[in-house]
Design a protein around this motif. Structure first.
Motif, PDB file in Angstrom:
ATOM      1  N   VAL A 144      22.863 -61.952 -15.870  1.00 16.74           N
ATOM      2  CA  VAL A 144      21.508 -62.026 -16.424  1.00 16.74           C
ATOM      3  C   VAL A 144      20.817 -60.663 -16.342  1.00 16.74           C
ATOM      4  O   VAL A 144      20.140 -60.242 -17.286  1.00 16.74           O
ATOM      5  CB  VAL A 144      20.688 -63.092 -15.677  1.00 16.74           C
ATOM      6  N   ILE A 145      20.986 -59.960 -15.227  1.00 16.38           N
ATOM      7  CA  ILE A 145      20.339 -58.649 -15.071  1.00 16.38           C
ATOM      8  C   ILE A 145      20.934 -57.649 -16.045  1.00 16.38           C
ATOM      9  O   ILE A 145      20.214 -56.883 -16.692  1.00 16.38           O
ATOM     10  CB  ILE A 145      20.477 -58.149 -13.621  1.00 16.38           C
ATOM     11  N   ALA A 146      22.260 -57.632 -16.179  1.00 15.60           N
ATOM     12  CA  ALA A 146      22.901 -56.711 -17.121  1.00 15.60           C
ATOM     13  C   ALA A 146      22.468 -57.010 -18.549  1.00 15.60           C
ATOM     14  O   ALA A 146      22.247 -56.094 -19.354  1.00 15.60           O
ATOM     15  CB  ALA A 146      24.416 -56.806 -16.990  1.00 15.60           C
ATOM     16  N   GLY A 166      29.547 -57.288 -14.730  1.00 13.31           N
ATOM     17  CA  GLY A 166      30.883 -57.559 -14.224  1.00 13.31           C
ATOM     18  C   GLY A 166      30.942 -58.843 -13.437  1.00 13.31           C
ATOM     19  O   GLY A 166      31.899 -59.091 -12.708  1.00 13.31           O
ATOM     20  N   GLY A 167      29.914 -59.697 -13.565  1.00 18.45           N
ATOM     21  CA  GLY A 167      29.874 -60.955 -12.833  1.00 18.45           C
ATOM     22  C   GLY A 167      30.042 -62.141 -13.762  1.00 18.45           C
ATOM     23  O   GLY A 167      30.559 -62.008 -14.872  1.00 18.45           O
ATOM     24  N   THR A 175      25.783 -57.189  -6.164  1.00 21.82           N
ATOM     25  CA  THR A 175      25.830 -55.729  -6.018  1.00 21.82           C
ATOM     26  C   THR A 175      24.557 -55.093  -6.559  1.00 21.82           C
ATOM     27  O   THR A 175      23.994 -54.174  -5.942  1.00 21.82           O
ATOM     28  CB  THR A 175      27.050 -55.168  -6.767  1.00 21.82           C
ATOM     29  N   VAL A 176      24.092 -55.574  -7.720  1.00 24.35           N
ATOM     30  CA  VAL A 176      22.861 -55.028  -8.290  1.00 24.35           C
ATOM     31  C   VAL A 176      21.690 -55.270  -7.345  1.00 24.35           C
ATOM     32  O   VAL A 176      20.846 -54.384  -7.133  1.00 24.35           O
ATOM     33  CB  VAL A 176      22.585 -55.649  -9.673  1.00 24.35           C
ATOM     34  N   GLN A 177      21.636 -56.460  -6.747  1.00 26.27           N
ATOM     35  CA  GLN A 177      20.540 -56.772  -5.814  1.00 26.27           C
ATOM     36  C   GLN A 177      20.576 -55.851  -4.599  1.00 26.27           C
ATOM     37  O   GLN A 177      19.528 -55.363  -4.143  1.00 26.27           O
ATOM     38  CB  GLN A 177      20.628 -58.235  -5.374  1.00 26.27           C
ATOM     39  N   LEU A 188      18.477 -65.052  -4.046  1.00 28.05           N
ATOM     40  CA  LEU A 188      17.892 -63.905  -4.734  1.00 28.05           C
ATOM     41  C   LEU A 188      19.018 -63.198  -5.468  1.00 28.05           C
ATOM     42  O   LEU A 188      19.924 -62.654  -4.839  1.00 28.05           O
ATOM     43  CB  LEU A 188      17.219 -62.976  -3.724  1.00 28.05           C
ATOM     44  N   ASP A 189      18.979 -63.258  -6.798  1.00 23.51           N
ATOM     45  CA  ASP A 189      20.072 -62.734  -7.626  1.00 23.51           C
ATOM     46  C   ASP A 189      21.415 -63.318  -7.203  1.00 23.51           C
ATOM     47  O   ASP A 189      22.435 -62.630  -7.163  1.00 23.51           O
ATOM     48  CB  ASP A 189      20.110 -61.203  -7.549  1.00 23.51           C
TER      49      ASP A 189
END
Length: 256
Positions: free
Chosen positions: A35-37, A30-31, A5-7, A230-231
């Motif tokens: 890593v991004i959060a 929420g995954g 979702t972020v990607q 990718l992500d």
């Protein structure tokens, strides 16, 4: 949200015309890996972080923010894609295997937090024993100012994320540029024995020559790429055309 979702959001914002102002983003994990959060302090007490961000907004307080550029993945005759963490070769194969493992069942280890670790063990052990060798792209990676590896690259990671999460930080700490990358041509038992050191970013002087290339740069050019994630999202590429990985648009993240 999770990485996918972020990607999707980052890709849409990074592709928007520059005449439009971009919003500030609050990413709450929420995954499974987040890593991004984690890069944006969005893990842990998620409801508390959301409450803090909303309170700062109501009180017109100046929030703590961080700017991160997206990766821009470009190839001839294809739309550019944007995200934060690209994996190709063995990491791409492992991520896709984890996806298949979760899709093919609904109980036990297939849905638990240990599902990813269990799948990686099932991949790594046969490979270490020489019993199962996955079919991988024979990549050639060009990095400005660096000598290319003589052998085909079988492991490729690239990211614009800057903060390691715990001990997992598979990039050498040298060079300049916003992109962090690791390209590895090594294979066989020696590679698998060194994998814990690679994941922790502990590259010895011997590993920085020959089969290993890692550090910072401004852009990468990859030849022979047919697939990558990718992500965590799966994408296909045309191996007949090189893929350029470079810095994309900057996005602003709230740091609750």
């Amino acid at each position: 949200a999770g990485h996918g979702t972020v990607q999707a959001v980052a890709d849409r914002l990074a592709s928007a015309p520059t005449i439009y102002p971009l919003p500030q983003l609050l990413v709450l994990g929420g995954g499974r890996s987040n890593v991004i959060a984690a890069e944006c302090d969005g893990c842990g007490d998620i409801l508390g972080k959301l409450e803090t961000a909303l309170r700062q907004c109501r009180e017109s307080a100046t929030p703590s923010v961080a700017r991160r550029h997206v990766l821009c993945i470009e190839q001839a005759q294809a739309l550019a894609r944007h995200g934060f963490f690209l994996a190709a070769g063995i990491p791409d194969y492992a991520i896709r295997a984890c996806h298949r493992h979760r899709r093919n069942g609904r109980a036990g280890l297939r849905e638990s937090d240990a599902a990813t670790a269990w799948t990686l063990v099932k991949i790594a052990l046969p490979a270490m024993l020489g019993m199962r060798a996955p079919t991988l792209d024979a990549l050639r990676v060009e990095v400005s100012g660096r000598e290319p590896l003589a052998k085909p690259v079988r492991w490729l990671l690239a990211t614009t994320l800057q903060r390691p999460r715990g001990i997992v930080d598979p990039f050498a700490q040298h060079g300049e540029g916003l992109l962090r990358f690791t390209a590895i041509a090594a294979s066989g038992p020696a590679f698998w024995a060194r994998l814990p050191s690679i994941v922790a970013g502990r590259f010895t002087p011997a590993m920085q020559t020959g089969d290993y290339l890692s550090g910072r740069c401004d852009s990468l050019r990859v030849h022979g790429l047919s697939s990558y994630t990718l992500d965590g999202e799966e994408f296909a590429a045309d191996p007949a055309h090189p893929v350029t990985i470079s810095r994309g648009a900057p996005l602003t993240f709230l740091m609750p």
